[in-house]
Every structure is written in structure tokens, then in C-alpha cells.
Scaffold this active site. Structure first.
Site, PDB file in Angstrom:
ATOM      1  N   CYS A  93     -14.420  76.870 -48.970  1.00  0.00           N
ATOM      2  CA  CYS A  93     -13.290  77.802 -49.308  1.00  0.00           C
ATOM      3  C   CYS A  93     -12.934  78.158 -47.654  1.00  0.00           C
ATOM      4  O   CYS A  93     -13.837  78.867 -47.112  1.00  0.00           O
ATOM      5  CB  CYS A  93     -13.557  78.846 -50.165  1.00  0.00           C
ATOM      6  N   CYS A 130      -6.949  74.901 -46.058  1.00  0.00           N
ATOM      7  CA  CYS A 130      -7.475  75.361 -47.379  1.00  0.00           C
ATOM      8  C   CYS A 130      -7.772  74.107 -48.148  1.00  0.00           C
ATOM      9  O   CYS A 130      -7.323  73.059 -47.920  1.00  0.00           O
ATOM     10  CB  CYS A 130      -6.185  75.936 -48.119  1.00  0.00           C
TER      11      CYS A 130
END
Length: 283
Positions: free
Chosen positions: A76, A186
Site C-alpha cells: 500500500c 498506488c
């Protein structure tokens, strides 16, 4: 052979974005057992504060430590940007890897005019720009926050015309700067590759930090003598939200429907007084 060699690698994300890292683990380190956690009850992370992200990550790492993982990959970018150093300080005996530095190292090998698409929190942190320019001060970096991407991906709207429209708007300022490289800032965004590739000139090189962080993980495991010499166990999947929703969404990227456990993360942190209101420590 040490018992720790047989322990799983922990991988976590807010949702299905981390599956891009999981697939790279299957490809590059097929002998390793894996524990995958998706904090779906609290996604998206990209609009959260630093204090919230640190709290969430400390809770996840406490739970993973209890499951005796030998390494954690923070799949993440938002948590890597906002919480990596803090949680590494709290879990000194647990190797914890973030995705940003490996991604930055790959980006500077690809080009000099680098665009980064990411969540608002990652963009605001300037983590990619700092990491890239520490490696190559001559590189130019433009960061664009893309707040709608994660909700659209988690809603399985990748091929929705609206998603293409949004992607075109996000990419426009980067194309105006004539970027030669685009970083998926991302892990969710790799799922948008078919859409993004159509909107980008063929000359723009794409950087997926998922592949980069797994290469870094392999080197770390080798260095620490933690590679698994045995047959791996089946991957364990856990979520904080609805297991059925995660299993359905995951199928298209994994090629199978995983068995998913629902877990309740206990709040095992106490306030220490940190930036933006709080710092937490497992208790």
C-alpha cells in the site's frame, strides 16, 4: 533449517490493490507461504490522516506478528508513505518493506521526466518525489492525486466509460509535461493498466512498484537466511470487511475464488503524542 524459514510473508493493503504484489510473489517467490490481509472495512486509505494510517498499520502488524510472519510487505503506497518509518521503529525485529523506494529505484532507470499517479495522501506526502530525487537529483517529477481510482476499482468499474473519462482528466497535466515514465503510485492502479495504456503514448514507460518490492523482498530474505526451502502452504486470506465481496472481486485477478477469513482487529495501541494528533504503540 530454522522454523522462521517456514513462516509466511505477511502482505497487506486496504483492499484488492495488494493482489498485484501477491501475484508478483507467486511469480518471483513461488516457494513462499503468504498471509494476505485487506483492510476493506476502512478503505480507501488515500483520504485518511497520517495518524489514522499509523494506527491502522500498527493494528495490522500486531495481528500479523501474532500469526508469526517472518517479513511484512506493505503493499500500500499510502501506508508506505505515511507510516513505514514509524512502524519499523516499533517492530524492530520484523523486516518491513514499503513499495515506494523500490518503485523509485526502478523509475529512475526508466526515464528523467517522471509522472506519479497516487492517492491524495501519497501525493501530499511528496514521498515519491523525494525518493526519486534522492537517487537522481536531475530527474523531474510530477505527482497527481487520483482520489476516484480506488473506489472505482473496488466497485469493479474498471471498464466503465466514466473510469476512462476520469483517467483522461488525471493524465492530462502529466501528458502536458511530456513525461517519459509513469509510476503506479498506488498498488490498485495496476488493475487499470488496460485503460491507462490506451490513453498514454506508446513511448511512455510504466513502472509497477509491485514487481520492484518483491525483488527487494527476495534479496532481503536471502540476506537474512529466511528463504523457505520447503513446499509452501496455501495462501491465507483475511479481511476486516465482507469476505464474500473480496472473494468475488479477487477472482478476476487471481484466477480462483479464495477462501477468506473475516478478522476483527483489536485496538491495541495507546497514544504517545505524535504528528497530526497522535502516535500509537502496541500494548
Amino acid at each position: 533449517m530454522r522454523e522462521s524459514q517456514l513462516s509466511p510473508i505477511g502482505v497487506f493493503d486496504s483492499g484488492v490493490g495488494g493482489l498485484t504484489v501477491l501475484r508478483e510473489l507467486y511469480r518471483q517467490l513461488p516457494q513462499e507461504s503468504i498471509l494476505y490481509f485487506a483492510d476493506t472495512a476502512r478503505l480507501p486509505y488515500g483520504t485518511r490522516s497520517k495518524g489514522e494510517i499509523i494506527e491502522f498499520v500498527l493494528e495490522i502488524l500486531t495481528w500479523m506478528s501474532e500469526r508469526r510472519v517472518k517479513m511484512v510487505i506493505m503493499a500500500c503506497n499510502t501506508s508506505s508513505a505515511l507510516a513505514l518509518e514509524e512502524v519499523q521503529a516499533e517492530f524492530k525485529d520484523l523486516p518491513i518493506l514499503g513499495v515506494i523506494l523500490p518503485g523509485a529505484k526502478t523509475a529512475v532507470q526508466k526515464g528523467k521526466r517522471i509522472g506519479v499517479i497516487s492517492t491524495p495522501a501519497t501525493a501530499k506526502s511528496n514521498a515519491y518525489k523525494q525518493a526519486i530525487q534522492e537517487i537522481d537529483p536531475t530527474a523531474q517529477v510530477w505527482q497527481i492525486p487520483c482520489p476516484e481510482f480506488v473506489p472505482l476499482i473496488e466497485a469493479n468499474r474498471i471498464f466503465d466509460p466514466y473510469t476512462t473519462q476520469v483517467a483522461r482528466e488525471y493524465l492530462q497535466p502529466l501528458l502536458a509535461e511530456n513525461i517519459d515514465t509513469l509510476v503506479y503510485g498506488c498498488t490498485h492502479y495496476r488493475h487499470l493498466s488496460p485503460v491507462l495504456r490506451r490513453l498514454l503514448p506508446s513511448s511512455v514507460r510504466l513502472v509497477d512498484p509491485a514487481a520492484s518490492v518483491v525483488r527487494a523482498a527476495e534479496k532481503e530474505l536471502e540476506l537474512l537466511g529466511l528463504k523457505n526451502p520447503e513446499t509452501p502452504l496455501p495462501t491465507n486470506f483475511a479481511v476486516s470487511g465482507d469476505p464474500d465481496t473480496f472473494a468475488r472481486l479477487s477472482r478476476q485477478w487471481l484466477g480462483f475464488s479464495p477462501r477468506v477469513e473475516k478478522v476483527y482487529l483489536q485496538c491495541r495501541v495507546k497514544t504517545l503524542g505524535f504528528t497530526d494528533g497522535m502516535k500509537q504503540r502496541p500494548v
